[in-house]
Design an enzyme around this catalytic site. Structure first.
Site, PDB file in Angstrom:
ATOM      1  N   ASP A  34      28.563  54.946  42.602  1.00  0.00           N
ATOM      2  CA  ASP A  34      29.299  54.196  41.740  1.00  0.00           C
ATOM      3  C   ASP A  34      29.597  55.100  40.415  1.00  0.00           C
ATOM      4  N   ALA A  35      30.969  55.126  39.888  1.00  0.00           N
ATOM      5  CA  ALA A  35      30.990  55.917  38.537  1.00  0.00           C
ATOM      6  C   ALA A  35      30.671  55.053  37.378  1.00  0.00           C
ATOM      7  N   GLU A  85      40.161  51.273  41.596  1.00  0.00           N
ATOM      8  CA  GLU A  85      40.885  50.667  40.301  1.00  0.00           C
ATOM      9  C   GLU A  85      41.442  49.377  41.003  1.00  0.00           C
ATOM     10  N   SER A  86      41.144  48.282  40.534  1.00  0.00           N
ATOM     11  CA  SER A  86      41.584  47.076  41.125  1.00  0.00           C
ATOM     12  C   SER A  86      42.351  46.040  40.689  1.00  0.00           C
ATOM     13  N   THR A 126      43.589  45.770  51.232  1.00  0.00           N
ATOM     14  CA  THR A 126      44.218  44.494  50.451  1.00  0.00           C
ATOM     15  C   THR A 126      45.350  44.122  51.217  1.00  0.00           C
ATOM     16  N   ASP A 127      45.485  42.835  51.296  1.00  0.00           N
ATOM     17  CA  ASP A 127      46.790  42.314  51.752  1.00  0.00           C
ATOM     18  C   ASP A 127      48.028  42.659  51.140  1.00  0.00           C
ATOM     19  N   GLU A 128      47.693  43.093  49.774  1.00  0.00           N
ATOM     20  CA  GLU A 128      48.844  43.406  48.834  1.00  0.00           C
ATOM     21  C   GLU A 128      49.849  44.523  49.390  1.00  0.00           C
ATOM     22  N   TYR A 151      49.229  49.423  41.903  1.00  0.00           N
ATOM     23  CA  TYR A 151      48.110  49.206  42.275  1.00  0.00           C
ATOM     24  C   TYR A 151      48.308  49.066  43.984  1.00  0.00           C
ATOM     25  N   SER A 154      49.107  52.347  45.607  1.00  0.00           N
ATOM     26  CA  SER A 154      47.850  53.301  45.581  1.00  0.00           C
ATOM     27  C   SER A 154      46.871  52.832  46.897  1.00  0.00           C
ATOM     28  N   LYS A 155      46.818  51.655  47.081  1.00  0.00           N
ATOM     29  CA  LYS A 155      46.027  51.313  48.155  1.00  0.00           C
ATOM     30  C   LYS A 155      46.668  51.361  49.530  1.00  0.00           C
ATOM     31  N   ARG A 274      54.347  38.641  34.855  1.00  0.00           N
ATOM     32  CA  ARG A 274      53.838  39.967  35.389  1.00  0.00           C
ATOM     33  C   ARG A 274      55.117  40.726  35.744  1.00  0.00           C
ATOM     34  N   GLY A 276      57.226  42.673  38.406  1.00  0.00           N
ATOM     35  CA  GLY A 276      57.337  42.719  39.807  1.00  0.00           C
ATOM     36  C   GLY A 276      56.379  41.703  40.609  1.00  0.00           C
TER      37      GLY A 276
HETATM   38  P1  NAD Z   1      35.903  45.863  40.883  1.00  0.00           P
HETATM   39  O1  NAD Z   1      37.161  46.569  40.098  1.00  0.00           O
HETATM   40  O2  NAD Z   1      35.196  44.813  40.471  1.00  0.00           O
HETATM   41  O3  NAD Z   1      35.041  47.252  41.338  1.00  0.00           O
HETATM   42  C1  NAD Z   1      35.239  48.524  41.475  1.00  0.00           C
HETATM   43  C2  NAD Z   1      34.090  49.322  41.359  1.00  0.00           C
HETATM   44  O4  NAD Z   1      34.456  50.720  41.837  1.00  0.00           O
HETATM   45  C3  NAD Z   1      33.516  49.457  40.126  1.00  0.00           C
HETATM   46  O5  NAD Z   1      31.844  49.251  40.225  1.00  0.00           O
HETATM   47  C4  NAD Z   1      33.802  50.704  39.700  1.00  0.00           C
HETATM   48  O6  NAD Z   1      32.516  51.227  38.808  1.00  0.00           O
HETATM   49  C5  NAD Z   1      33.759  51.620  40.911  1.00  0.00           C
HETATM   50  N1  NAD Z   1      34.541  52.772  40.678  1.00  0.00           N
HETATM   51  C6  NAD Z   1      35.961  52.638  40.107  1.00  0.00           C
HETATM   52  N2  NAD Z   1      36.215  54.031  40.238  1.00  0.00           N
HETATM   53  C7  NAD Z   1      35.552  54.917  40.749  1.00  0.00           C
HETATM   54  C8  NAD Z   1      35.266  56.315  41.171  1.00  0.00           C
HETATM   55  N3  NAD Z   1      36.221  57.135  40.776  1.00  0.00           N
HETATM   56  N4  NAD Z   1      34.117  56.661  41.562  1.00  0.00           N
HETATM   57  C9  NAD Z   1      33.093  55.712  41.822  1.00  0.00           C
HETATM   58  N5  NAD Z   1      33.417  54.382  41.467  1.00  0.00           N
HETATM   59  C10 NAD Z   1      34.365  53.966  41.097  1.00  0.00           C
HETATM   60  O7  NAD Z   1      36.608  45.767  42.511  1.00  0.00           O
HETATM   61  P2  NAD Z   1      36.494  44.572  43.438  1.00  0.00           P
HETATM   62  O8  NAD Z   1      37.243  43.536  43.102  1.00  0.00           O
HETATM   63  O9  NAD Z   1      35.047  44.475  43.822  1.00  0.00           O
HETATM   64  O10 NAD Z   1      37.281  45.274  44.743  1.00  0.00           O
HETATM   65  C11 NAD Z   1      36.501  46.134  45.573  1.00  0.00           C
HETATM   66  C12 NAD Z   1      37.443  47.000  46.753  1.00  0.00           C
HETATM   67  O11 NAD Z   1      38.075  45.636  47.531  1.00  0.00           O
HETATM   68  C13 NAD Z   1      38.929  47.539  46.058  1.00  0.00           C
HETATM   69  O12 NAD Z   1      39.109  48.675  47.001  1.00  0.00           O
HETATM   70  C14 NAD Z   1      39.886  46.416  46.241  1.00  0.00           C
HETATM   71  O13 NAD Z   1      41.126  47.109  46.355  1.00  0.00           O
HETATM   72  C15 NAD Z   1      39.533  45.670  47.302  1.00  0.00           C
HETATM   73  N6  NAD Z   1      40.148  44.580  47.363  1.00  0.00           N
HETATM   74  C16 NAD Z   1      39.785  43.566  46.561  1.00  0.00           C
HETATM   75  C17 NAD Z   1      40.132  42.279  46.475  1.00  0.00           C
HETATM   76  C18 NAD Z   1      39.855  41.206  45.406  1.00  0.00           C
HETATM   77  O14 NAD Z   1      40.392  40.048  45.420  1.00  0.00           O
HETATM   78  N7  NAD Z   1      39.221  41.582  44.343  1.00  0.00           N
HETATM   79  C19 NAD Z   1      40.866  41.816  47.435  1.00  0.00           C
HETATM   80  C20 NAD Z   1      40.792  42.695  48.812  1.00  0.00           C
HETATM   81  C21 NAD Z   1      40.583  43.951  48.475  1.00  0.00           C
HETATM   82  O1  DAU Z   2      45.464  39.697  47.245  1.00  0.00           O
HETATM   83  C1  DAU Z   2      44.152  40.633  47.307  1.00  0.00           C
HETATM   84  C2  DAU Z   2      44.212  41.351  45.448  1.00  0.00           C
HETATM   85  O2  DAU Z   2      43.913  40.235  44.818  1.00  0.00           O
HETATM   86  C3  DAU Z   2      43.259  42.341  45.356  1.00  0.00           C
HETATM   87  O3  DAU Z   2      43.844  43.726  46.083  1.00  0.00           O
HETATM   88  C4  DAU Z   2      43.283  42.726  43.972  1.00  0.00           C
HETATM   89  O4  DAU Z   2      42.326  43.617  43.458  1.00  0.00           O
HETATM   90  C5  DAU Z   2      42.809  41.605  43.145  1.00  0.00           C
HETATM   91  O5  DAU Z   2      43.153  42.009  41.741  1.00  0.00           O
HETATM   92  C6  DAU Z   2      43.966  40.446  43.553  1.00  0.00           C
HETATM   93  O6  DAU Z   2      45.050  40.741  42.862  1.00  0.00           O
HETATM   94  P1  DAU Z   2      46.067  39.573  42.179  1.00  0.00           P
HETATM   95  O7  DAU Z   2      46.993  40.353  41.328  1.00  0.00           O
HETATM   96  O8  DAU Z   2      46.573  38.547  43.136  1.00  0.00           O
HETATM   97  O9  DAU Z   2      44.750  38.721  41.202  1.00  0.00           O
HETATM   98  P2  DAU Z   2      45.016  38.207  39.666  1.00  0.00           P
HETATM   99  O10 DAU Z   2      43.632  37.510  39.645  1.00  0.00           O
HETATM  100  O11 DAU Z   2      45.020  39.361  38.806  1.00  0.00           O
HETATM  101  O12 DAU Z   2      45.889  37.180  39.829  1.00  0.00           O
HETATM  102  C7  DAU Z   2      46.140  36.117  40.720  1.00  0.00           C
HETATM  103  C8  DAU Z   2      47.344  35.510  40.430  1.00  0.00           C
HETATM  104  O13 DAU Z   2      47.163  34.908  39.010  1.00  0.00           O
HETATM  105  C9  DAU Z   2      48.872  36.122  40.313  1.00  0.00           C
HETATM  106  O14 DAU Z   2      49.709  35.645  40.817  1.00  0.00           O
HETATM  107  C10 DAU Z   2      48.892  36.766  38.878  1.00  0.00           C
HETATM  108  C11 DAU Z   2      48.423  35.392  38.136  1.00  0.00           C
HETATM  109  N1  DAU Z   2      47.780  35.336  36.829  1.00  0.00           N
HETATM  110  C12 DAU Z   2      46.828  36.597  36.614  1.00  0.00           C
HETATM  111  C13 DAU Z   2      46.030  36.765  35.314  1.00  0.00           C
HETATM  112  C14 DAU Z   2      45.033  37.848  35.207  1.00  0.00           C
HETATM  113  C15 DAU Z   2      47.787  34.832  35.823  1.00  0.00           C
HETATM  114  O15 DAU Z   2      48.964  33.669  36.010  1.00  0.00           O
HETATM  115  N2  DAU Z   2      47.519  34.988  34.385  1.00  0.00           N
HETATM  116  C16 DAU Z   2      46.721  36.063  34.496  1.00  0.00           C
HETATM  117  O16 DAU Z   2      46.149  36.079  33.360  1.00  0.00           O
END
Ligand code: NAD
Ligand code: DAU
Length: 337
Positions: A34-35, A85-86, A126-128, A151, A154-155, A274, A276
């Site tokens: 992890d970075a 980057e997530s 991700t489903d996105e 985002y 890129s995924k 947001r 888009g």
């Molecule tokens: P997060 O942002 O909490 O964690 C990302 C981690 O990656 C961090 O620990 C960060 O330090 C590390 N990282 C970032 N850039 C790096 C690099 N260049 N080299 C090494 N490490 C690096 O993310 P998350 O929510 O835990 O998501 C993890 C994965 O799951 C992602 O690939 C995301 O696209 C995917 N995902 C997330 C969700 C969600 O709801 N959070 C849903 C579906 C898929």
């Molecule tokens: O669907 C999987 C994805 O879910 C992952 O791939 C992403 O990494 C993860 O961040 C998440 O993306 P979303 O954009 O759906 O999640 P977020 O929590 O940012 O937003 C959820 C919903 O809430 C979305 O419709 C935007 C809205 N929102 C979000 C924030 C941060 C708000 O209304 N206000 C806010 O301040």
């Protein structure tokens, strides 16, 4: 498997996954690369730091020399790529780091795995990548890729690279695509931890647009169990969707969170939408159920109540991660709200 290497293990899902691996597979060592970006927090794994089967290597997945040296040193049978980057909103402010880590990082990792001879690669997607649904329908693994944000683009680019490596080089990769996760250790920029921590601090909850967008919520441990099943029993070249079968509008979820934190609805502030903004995500996970024997187990009501309780009990963790970099981002994203 003797050794598994995960990237991004100090983030939200990665840290839950590392903990689960150490518990579920008592003979296996887990290497975490992890970075430590703003989202990566070694504190998320403080409870396993002294476990003899846990190895941490700080470094960047885009650094080919570093990645190859860790693979040669630790010789994992498999790699699970969480590093990314997530956060969608950050990708709108600056997409550069998303292309670098999510696209180039995946390419570098796969090239290094091919050179060293790693037997399996799991890309956490991700489903996105499927874009947005209207009022009805579900994403299946056959839904065409149509990403709508920097985002998700890129995924999707990374998923295409994985597909290309499998097709061209017979690279042993599996892709998983999951809906919105919730649970402990989620960085408070995402809806649930942001709104819970704001509510607990009597700060406003910034709902985008009218709050009518729909997300399909899944507990992070259900996602982690799915990744484990796909890693061990998935077929190379295949994609597996995971979802919580739990659709909810943002405004309904926001009101539920206010109930769970005993705070008034007057904390809700409607802010500029947001750009888009995808309307609706919902997952058909019948393939994972059928082929992997997986299904979501955590009921949303229980999981959400436990998650709110976790944030209530871990206010010091929240305060620490809401530090300098977070405050700068919050100001840029939400202005004075
Ligand atoms: P997060 O942002 O909490 O964690 C990302 C981690 O990656 C961090 O620990 C960060 O330090 C590390 N990282 C970032 N850039 C790096 C690099 N260049 N080299 C090494 N490490 C690096 O993310 P998350 O929510 O835990 O998501 C993890 C994965 O799951 C992602 O690939 C995301 O696209 C995917 N995902 C997330 C969700 C969600 O709801 N959070 C849903 C579906 C898929
Ligand atoms: O669907 C999987 C994805 O879910 C992952 O791939 C992403 O990494 C993860 O961040 C998440 O993306 P979303 O954009 O759906 O999640 P977020 O929590 O940012 O937003 C959820 C919903 O809430 C979305 O419709 C935007 C809205 N929102 C979000 C924030 C941060 C708000 O209304 N206000 C806010 O301040």
């Amino acid at each position: 498997m003797k050794t598994l290497l995960v990237t991004g293990g100090c983030g939200f899902i990665g840290s839950n996954f590392v903990r689960l691996q150490l518990e579920a597979h008592p003979d296996q060592t887990v290497v975490n690369v992890d970075a430590l970006t703003y989202a990566g927090n070694p504190e998320n794994l403080a409870d396993v730091a002294d476990n003899g089967r846990y190895v941490f290597r700080k470094g960047d997945v885009t650094d080919r020399e570093f990645v190859e040296s860790v693979l040669k040193e630790t010789r994992p049978e498999a790699v699970v790529n969480f590093a990314a980057e997530s956060h969608v909103d950050r990708s709108i402010l600056d997409s550069g780091p998303f292309v670098r880590t999510n696209v180039v990082g995946t390419q570098v990792l796969m090239d290094a795995c091919r050179t060293v001879g790693v037997g399996r690669f799991l890309q956490v997607s991700t489903d996105e990548v499927y874009g947005s649904l209207g009022e009805t329908g579900l994403f299946t693994e056959e839904t065409p890729l149509a990403p709508n944000s920097p985002y998700s683009a890129s995924k999707a680019a990374a998923d295409c690279l994985v597909r290309g490596y499998h097709h061209t080089f017979d690279f042993p990769a599996v892709v998983t695509r999951c809906s919105n996760n919730y649970g402990p250790y989620q960085f408070p920029e995402k809806l649930i931890p942001l709104f819970v921590s704001n509510a607990l601090a009597d700060k406003s909850l910034p709902v985008y647009g009218e709050g009518t967008n729909v997300r399909d919520w899944i507990h992070v441990l259900d996602h982690c169990r799915g990744i484990d099943a796909a890693l061990r029993n998935g077929t190379p070249g295949e994609v597996y969707n995971f979802g919580g079968e739990c659709e909810m509008t943002n405004i309904a979820l926001t009101k539920l969170l206010l109930k769970l934190t005993d705070k008034p609805e007057s904390l809700i502030t409607y802010v500029t939408d947001r750009p888009g903004h995808d309307l609706r995500y919902a997952i058909d996970c019948s393939k994972a159920k059928r082929d992997l024997g997986w299904e979501p187990e955590v009921p949303f009501e229980t999981g959400l109540a436990e998650t709110v309780a976790w944030y209530r009990e871990n206010t010091e963790w929240v305060d620490r991660v809401k530090s300098g970099e977070y405050l700068k981002y919050y100001e840029e994203q939400y202005g004075g709200r």
